[in-house]
Every structure is written in structure tokens, then in C-alpha cells.
Design an enzyme around this catalytic site. Structure first.
Site, short mmCIF file in Angstrom:
data_model
loop_
_atom_site.label_atom_id
_atom_site.label_comp_id
_atom_site.label_asym_id
_atom_site.label_seq_id
_atom_site.Cartn_x
_atom_site.Cartn_y
_atom_site.Cartn_z
N CYS A 2 -5.78 -37.02 4.26
CA CYS A 2 -5.29 -38.22 4.95
C CYS A 2 -3.79 -38.03 5.10
O CYS A 2 -3.20 -37.14 4.49
CB CYS A 2 -5.53 -39.47 4.13
SG CYS A 2 -7.25 -39.77 3.75
N ARG A 27 -4.11 -35.01 10.25
CA ARG A 27 -4.64 -35.05 8.89
C ARG A 27 -5.81 -36.03 8.75
O ARG A 27 -6.46 -36.09 7.70
CB ARG A 27 -3.54 -35.46 7.90
CG ARG A 27 -2.37 -34.50 7.85
CD ARG A 27 -1.35 -34.98 6.85
NE ARG A 27 -1.87 -34.98 5.50
CZ ARG A 27 -1.89 -33.94 4.69
NH1 ARG A 27 -1.39 -32.78 5.09
NH2 ARG A 27 -2.38 -34.03 3.49
N TRP A 74 -8.93 -40.00 6.73
CA TRP A 74 -10.04 -39.09 7.00
C TRP A 74 -11.02 -39.34 5.87
O TRP A 74 -10.80 -38.94 4.74
CB TRP A 74 -9.55 -37.65 7.00
CG TRP A 74 -10.57 -36.65 7.42
CD1 TRP A 74 -11.23 -35.75 6.64
CD2 TRP A 74 -11.04 -36.41 8.75
NE1 TRP A 74 -12.07 -34.99 7.39
CE2 TRP A 74 -11.98 -35.36 8.69
CE3 TRP A 74 -10.76 -36.99 9.99
CZ2 TRP A 74 -12.63 -34.88 9.82
CZ3 TRP A 74 -11.40 -36.50 11.11
CH2 TRP A 74 -12.33 -35.46 11.03
N ASN A 100 -3.85 -40.22 -0.67
CA ASN A 100 -4.48 -39.05 -0.05
C ASN A 100 -5.10 -38.24 -1.18
O ASN A 100 -4.45 -38.03 -2.20
CB ASN A 100 -3.40 -38.24 0.68
CG ASN A 100 -3.90 -36.87 1.09
OD1 ASN A 100 -5.06 -36.70 1.42
ND2 ASN A 100 -3.01 -35.89 1.06
N GLY A 101 -6.35 -37.81 -1.01
CA GLY A 101 -6.98 -37.01 -2.06
C GLY A 101 -8.17 -37.75 -2.65
O GLY A 101 -8.70 -38.68 -2.05
N GLU A 482 -21.03 -14.09 11.06
CA GLU A 482 -19.91 -15.01 11.26
C GLU A 482 -18.65 -14.23 11.67
O GLU A 482 -17.89 -14.67 12.53
CB GLU A 482 -19.68 -15.83 9.97
CG GLU A 482 -18.48 -16.74 9.98
CD GLU A 482 -18.46 -17.78 11.11
OE1 GLU A 482 -19.46 -17.93 11.82
OE2 GLU A 482 -17.40 -18.41 11.29
N LYS A 486 -16.56 -14.93 15.13
CA LYS A 486 -15.13 -15.25 15.16
C LYS A 486 -14.41 -14.33 16.14
O LYS A 486 -13.60 -14.78 16.94
CB LYS A 486 -14.49 -15.05 13.78
CG LYS A 486 -14.58 -16.12 12.73
CD LYS A 486 -14.06 -17.46 13.01
CE LYS A 486 -14.98 -18.28 13.85
NZ LYS A 486 -15.84 -19.21 13.24
N GLU A 489 -15.34 -15.06 19.85
CA GLU A 489 -14.95 -16.34 20.43
C GLU A 489 -13.45 -16.45 20.70
O GLU A 489 -13.07 -17.11 21.65
CB GLU A 489 -15.51 -17.49 19.55
CG GLU A 489 -14.59 -18.25 18.70
CD GLU A 489 -15.28 -19.39 17.93
OE1 GLU A 489 -15.47 -19.24 16.72
OE2 GLU A 489 -15.57 -20.44 18.55
N HIS A 505 -33.58 1.07 14.22
CA HIS A 505 -34.65 0.55 15.07
C HIS A 505 -34.15 0.23 16.48
O HIS A 505 -34.80 -0.51 17.21
CB HIS A 505 -35.28 -0.67 14.39
CG HIS A 505 -35.87 -0.33 13.07
ND1 HIS A 505 -37.04 0.37 12.94
CD2 HIS A 505 -35.43 -0.53 11.80
CE1 HIS A 505 -37.31 0.57 11.65
NE2 HIS A 505 -36.34 0.04 10.95
N LYS A 604 -14.22 -27.91 21.02
CA LYS A 604 -14.37 -28.05 19.57
C LYS A 604 -15.70 -28.69 19.21
O LYS A 604 -16.35 -28.30 18.26
CB LYS A 604 -13.20 -28.88 19.01
CG LYS A 604 -13.22 -29.04 17.50
CD LYS A 604 -13.01 -27.72 16.79
CE LYS A 604 -13.12 -27.80 15.29
NZ LYS A 604 -13.38 -26.49 14.66
O1 M6R Z 1 -19.33 -29.31 14.77
P1 M6R Z 1 -20.43 -28.34 14.53
O2 M6R Z 1 -20.32 -27.67 13.18
O3 M6R Z 1 -21.79 -28.92 14.70
O4 M6R Z 1 -20.25 -27.23 15.61
C1 M6R Z 1 -21.18 -26.19 15.73
C2 M6R Z 1 -20.62 -25.08 16.59
O5 M6R Z 1 -20.36 -25.55 17.87
C3 M6R Z 1 -19.35 -24.48 15.99
O6 M6R Z 1 -19.56 -24.03 14.70
C4 M6R Z 1 -18.87 -23.30 16.84
O7 M6R Z 1 -19.78 -22.26 16.76
C5 M6R Z 1 -17.47 -22.86 16.39
N1 M6R Z 1 -16.55 -22.91 17.48
C6 M6R Z 1 -17.42 -21.49 15.85
O8 M6R Z 1 -16.15 -21.15 15.41
#
Ligand code: M6R
Length: 609
Positions: A2, A27, A74, A100-101, A482, A486, A489, A505, A604
């Protein structure tokens, strides 16, 4: 996470507090509020929603006064609502507090205070603070906060004002950040530098266990045991944009570096070092209910889905229960076989991803019990779930998810250990060992971040490659997926992750001279097999960058580059081994000149199908 701000001086506090909160909205932004001392009377204005809602409220019901505190929330304890918004106050309306916390022991404090007649208005942990201060208040706010401090467990920063002491702020810090801004004839407090830059560049950065009494003319800093502290002034050189990112060039890098803190805050109140036990009281499940689950179905998208893949290994090993993991967009259209004995674990950082939400609703229709792991406790996923296990990562701003992933993993481990403890599928010694490992994770994450320069050099070396492969087995395979996501993307390099045993395979055909292969080899049970796979790609003249555990001195004989992780329990490694992969993606994208925090074509939160 927060944001808190405070002002004391000759000017009207409200506009200064609002401007400060605006700079701290990164925050938290699910509710906001202010408390101002107007001639010996405390007035609070607060509301659910973003700061704009508070501005509107204050336009209709203005507040005057030269001492005040503010908060942008938050939610962690108690959903976003007017009642749960800060500031909170005592029964006599003489003390007001923002925080906060997390106050880890708030339930026992609340019970004790209720027994002595205190009336609580919210569901928050914070509200114990004004009541505890009220109990100890004898006309000296600093002394009252000091006597309350040793009773608090957890990670927190707080700011308080008292009706009878206009012209005074009292602040205290344990783990969560807090700074005092030094003005001329006025002073400020805040969670972070951006809130103060308009007014001053000279600050005191409080350390854990420090408190300050702040008036317009003087700032007195002391340890909680009463020893006075001589602080040195920190001169801020950043501009506002840099300060919002904590001095980092991008939110993504800032968020990567926030992982030790996010792990600490997600652990608070959930594990006990002394007993080696995990407690998840927020779930409110009985032992009988936990024993009744016959199957777990994990539903998520993107990075959260990758967290779910790690979760499958973790939960199956700890619980000996079948665990399915589905991409939410597939789950919702495939008529899954789940029912009342299924626990559906829905993972979503934002809690608003449309496919994940649809998956949740389908699981509910089929009678499953829904447990949400989300970073936004006022979100749709959080509201519609039966059980909520929030991550305490704070708002994640960069599109690429980093700290949300590591805290999602942590919650899956906590869930697994808690259920295993209640179902009797883990021995005491093993449980204690893992709990000790979890408690150590923030320190290990910090040590992993120290690899940043090594990883940056590697990313700069390979950033012009068109294809990069990631391989691993078991938990390492899940993390490899993952790592590849990263990189794709944010750097737009074509990256794929393969289960190392699958290479022959088909995909081994893609491995040719000079192709970089990032090989994760941290899992003892499959180490020999992994080494053979590394040799397999080396034989095709791939360039291998290996991510290995602290005590591995064998792999380096075969590979081209090595990233050695700090010592960590092998079963817990995913929360650490992902960090160099995040850094690799970040620095590769940077070297390619990409728009890191806002990659092309991506948002996002994906709220449309
Ligand atoms: O908000 P969410 O965790 O549901 O989002 C899921 C995906 O859209 C999200 O993890 C996306 O793959 C990220 N941009 C990856 O870094």
C-alpha cells in the site's frame, strides 16, 4: 503493498496528501483515504475505488487542516470496501492510523482488544493499531506507539496522528519501507520517494525497528528501545519517472528485484519456524474437508498456467492426489471430468482474465470447490471463489509477470504443505526441512539477484539469435516453459521449451550448430538423464547455457556457459531458478531495444476472449 503519506506544516494538508497518493498509486489502488487534524479534531474521509473517487468525495465534503495522513490501499486482509479503506481510528476517535504491510498476530490482538471493550468497524489487520495505541495513550503519541511496537509481529510501516497533538506525525517501520522528507518549516512522510519529490529531495530512510516523531520544525528518530538515532540525509537524484520505478529503468526490472520482499510478505503469518507448521487460517477449512478432496484441477492462463504446472509436481508429490492442469481457454470448452470431490485451484494475477473466470464458473457449475490464488483480492476471481489464498506481491505493472509468478508458486507450495500436514501425507522431519527452506527463500532470491551481471553479459552475447531453446526435466521443465515465455513476450526472440527427454522425438531436428540451448539441471532425481540430454544437444554443436545447483561441478565440464544458483532445497528451486531466466529475457529485450514494460500486441489483463 500500500502507499502511505503524511504532511505537517503551515499549508493545507489535503492537496499535498492527494498529490503524494497519486504518485504512490502504483503501490495500490483499490481504495484510498485521508485523516486530517482540524483544530484538535480528527476527520477521516475514505472510499473504495481509485484516488479519483476520493478526490470527488473531498470536493463534495472538503477537509481543512495542516496535519494529515493518507493511504492508497492494495487489499490483503479484508476486501476493498469503504469500511476497510484506511485510515482507521480508535473508539474515542482521538487516534488515526494508516499502515502498509501485515500485522501477523492481529487476530489474537483483536480478540484481546474486543474483550476489553474495543469495537471494530473493519475486517482489516490494521484496525488493531489505533485501538492498541488508544490503550497506551497518555497524551504522548510517540510514547504510545513505542509501547505498542513490541507487541506487533509481521512486516509493516505505520503513520499515526492524535487529536490532542496537532502538528505531529508519528511513524514506525518494521520491514515495509518508510521515509521522512525534510522540508523548510514543514516535513513529510511517505512509503516511497516519488510522493515527496515535488517538495523535497532530502530524506531520511528509516531502518527496521526505527520510529520518528515528525513536527514542522523537527524530526526526531529513535530505535524502538528508545535510543536516539543520528540519521544521515539521503539526497535524491532521480526524476519523478525514475523514482516511480525505484530508480530502475523499467517496472519489469523493479518487479524482478521486488521478489525477495514479495516472498517475505507472502510468507508472513503462514509458516512457523519453531513448529515447522504451515497455517492458512484464511481458508477456514476443517481437517475433514481437506481429507475429502479426491482430485485437484488447476485452471489458469499464461504465466499463471506455468505456475500451475509446477503446482502439479508439488501437489502430487506432497498429497499423492491426482492433479490436472488446464489452460483456462481449453478447460472451459472441453467438458472436464470434475465434481464435488474436486478442488479447483484457479490462478490469476489480475483475477480478471476472462477465460480463467469462465473456467472458474464452469468448475463451480460442476460442483467443485473453488480456491483462488490471485494478487488482487477485490477481483472477480477472488469474489467468486469459495476460498482465497492471495499472493502478497503488490501491484504488478509490467506486462511480463515476474513477482506474481514466484508468489503464485510459493502459495502452491504452502497449500501443498498445509494439506499434506492435515492429511498426514508428509513426515514431520521432511515438513520441517521444507518449512525452513521456505523461510530461507527471500534470502536465496536476494543471492540469486546477485547473478544479474553474469546474466546480463550472457543476454547481451545472445540477443541477436533468432531461436533459443530451453530444456529441463520435472520441475525444471515447468520452469523452462516460463523462461521461454518471458523471452518471447518481451524480446520477440523465438523461444521454445522442451521436456529434455522428448528432444529425440522430433525437436532435436531443430538443434543445429550455434543454436543457444538454456538447460536447467537442478533436479537430483533426473540429473544423470539431464546430463545425457545436454550431451545430446552439444553433439549437434548447440551452445549450451546451463542453470545448475550450487554443488554441481560436473555440468560445467560439458557446457559453454554456466549459471550457478545459490544453495536451495531442490524441491523449492523453481522459485529461485526462474530469476536468471527473467533477467535473461529482460536484458535480451533491452539489448534489442524493445518496449519492455509494454510489449507489442499484449495487455496486462486479458478481459476479452
Ligand atoms: O492476470 P492473469 O494471471 O490471469 O494473467 C494471465 C496471463 O495473461 C499472464 O500471465 C501473461 O501470460 C503474462 N503477460 C506473462 O508474463
Amino acid at each position: 503493498m500500500c502507499g502511505i503519506v503524511g504532511y505537517v506544516g503551515p499549508k493545507e494538508a489535503v492537496p499535498i496528501l492527494l498529490a503524494g497518493l497519486e504518485r504512490l498509486e502504483y503501490r495500490g489502488y483499490d481504495s484510498a483515504g485521508l485523516a486530517v487534524n482540524s483544530r484538535g479534531r480528527l476527520t477521516i474521509k475514505k472510499t473504495v475505488g481509485r484516488l479519483e473517487a476520493l478526490r470527488k468525495l473531498l470536493a463534495e465534503e472538503p477537509l481543512a487542516g495542516q496535519t494529515g495522513i493518507g493511504h492508497t490501499r492494495w487489499a490483503t486482509h479484508g476486501r476493498p470496501s469503504d469500511r476497510n479503506a484506511h485510515p482507521h481510528r480508535d473508539c474515542g476517535q482521538r487516534i488515526s492510523v494508516v499502515h502498509n504491510g501485515i500485522i501477523e498476530n492481529y487476530l489474537e490482538l483483536r480478540e484481546e482488544l474486543q474483550q476489553s471493550g474495543h469495537v471494530f468497524l473493519s475486517e482489516t489487520d490494521t484496525e488493531v493499531l489505533p485501538h492498541l495505541i488508544e490503550e497506551n495513550y497518555r497524551g504522548d503519541l510517540f510514547a504510545a506507539v513505542r509501547s505498542v511496537f513490541p507487541r506487533l509481529r509481521g512486516a509493516f510501516a505505520l503513520a499515526a496522528i492524535a487529536a490532542e497533538e496537532p502538528g505531529k506525525l508519528v511513524v514506525a517501520r518494521m520491514t515495509s519501507p518508510l521515509i521522512v522528507g525534510l522540508g523548510r518549516g514543514e516535513n513529510f512522510i511517505a512509503s516511497d520517494i516519488p510522493a515527496l519529490l515535488e517538495h523535497t529531495r532530502e530524506v531520511y530512510i528509516l531502518e527496521d525497528g526505527e520510529m520518528a516523531e515528525v513536527t514542522a520544525e523537527r524530526v526526531r528518530v529513535a530505535r524502538v528501545d528508545g535510543r536516539e538515532v543520528e540519521k544521515s540525509v539521503f539526497h535524491v537524484k532521480w526524476d519523478v519517472a525514475a523514482a516511480e520505478k525505484g530508480g530502475y529503468e523499467h517496472f519489469m526490472l523493479k518487479e524482478i528485484h521486488e521478489q525477495p520482499r514479495a516472498l517475505t510478505e507472502t510468507l508472513v503469518g503462514r509458516v512457523a519456524r519453531e513448529t515447522g507448521r504451515v497455517t492458512l487460517p484464511e481458508l477456514g477449512l476443517t481437517g475433514k474437508e481437506i481429507a475429502a478432496f479426491r482430485k485437484i484441477a488447476i485452471i489458469a492462463c499464461g504465466t499463471a498456467y506455468h505456475a500451475g504446472l509446477v503446482g502439479k509436481y508439488v501437489l502430487e508429490r506432497l498429497l499423492r492426489l491426482p492433479v490436472e492442469v488446464d489452460l483456462a481457454s481449453e478447460f472451459r470448452y472441453r467438458d472436464p471430468l470434475i465434481g464435488p470431490e474436486t478442488l479447483a485451484v484457479v490462478i490469476s494475477q489480475s483475477g480478471e482474465t476472462i477465460d480463467t473466470l469462465a473456467g472458474l464458473r464452469l468448475a463451480r457449475e460442476k460442483g467443485a470447490r473453488i480456491l483462488a490464488i490471485t494478487n488482487v483480492i477485490g477481483s472477480s476471481v477472488a469474489r467468486e471463489a469459495d476460498l482465497l489464498l492471495p499472493t502478497v506481491a503488490g501491484p504488478e505493472i509490467a506486462v511480463a509477470s515476474t513477482k506474481a509468478y514466484t508468489t503464485q508458486l510459493l502459495n502452491l507450495y504452502l497449500l501443498g504443505l498445509y494439506f499434506a500436514q492435515e492429511r498426514g501425507t508428509i513426515g514431520e522431519e521432511e515438513r520441517r526441512e521444507m518449512v525452513a527452506g521456505l523461510l530461507d527463500l527471500p534470502r536465496r532470491a536476494e543471492a540469486t539477484l546477485a547473478l544479474e551481471e553474469t546474466v546480463r553479459a550472457l543476454a547481451e552475447e545472445y540477443h541477436e539469435k533468432e531461436d533459443i531453446f530451453f530444456i529441463g526435466r520435472g520441475l525444471d521443465y515447468a520452469v523452462a516453459l516460463e523462461g521461454a515465455l518471458k523471452l518471447k513476450e518481451i524480446s520477440y526472440i523465438h523461444a521454445e521449451a522442451y521436456a529434455a527427454g522428448e528432444l529425440k522425438h522430433g525437436t532435436l531436428a531443430l538443434v543445429v550448430k550455434g543454436v543457444p540451448v538454456v538447460a536447467l539441471a537442478t533436479q537430483p532425481a533426473v540429473y544423470e538423464k539431464m546430463l545425457s540430454n545436454i550431451k545430446e544437444v552439444k553433439a549437434r554443436e548447440a551452445t549450451v547455457i546451463a542453470v545448475v545447483s550450487a554443488d554441481d561441478h560436473e555440468t560445467e565440464k560439458t557446457v559453454d556457459r554456466i549459471i550457478r544458483l545459490p544453495e536451495v532445497h531442490p524441491f523449492l528451486t523453481p522459485m529461485i531458478s526462474v530469476i536468471p531466466l527473467q533477467l535473461f529475457a529482460y536484458y535480451a529485450a533491452k539489448a534489442r531495444g524493445c518496449d519492455i514494460d509494454k510489449p507489442r500486441n499484449l495487455a496486462k489483463s486479458v478481459t476479452v476472449e
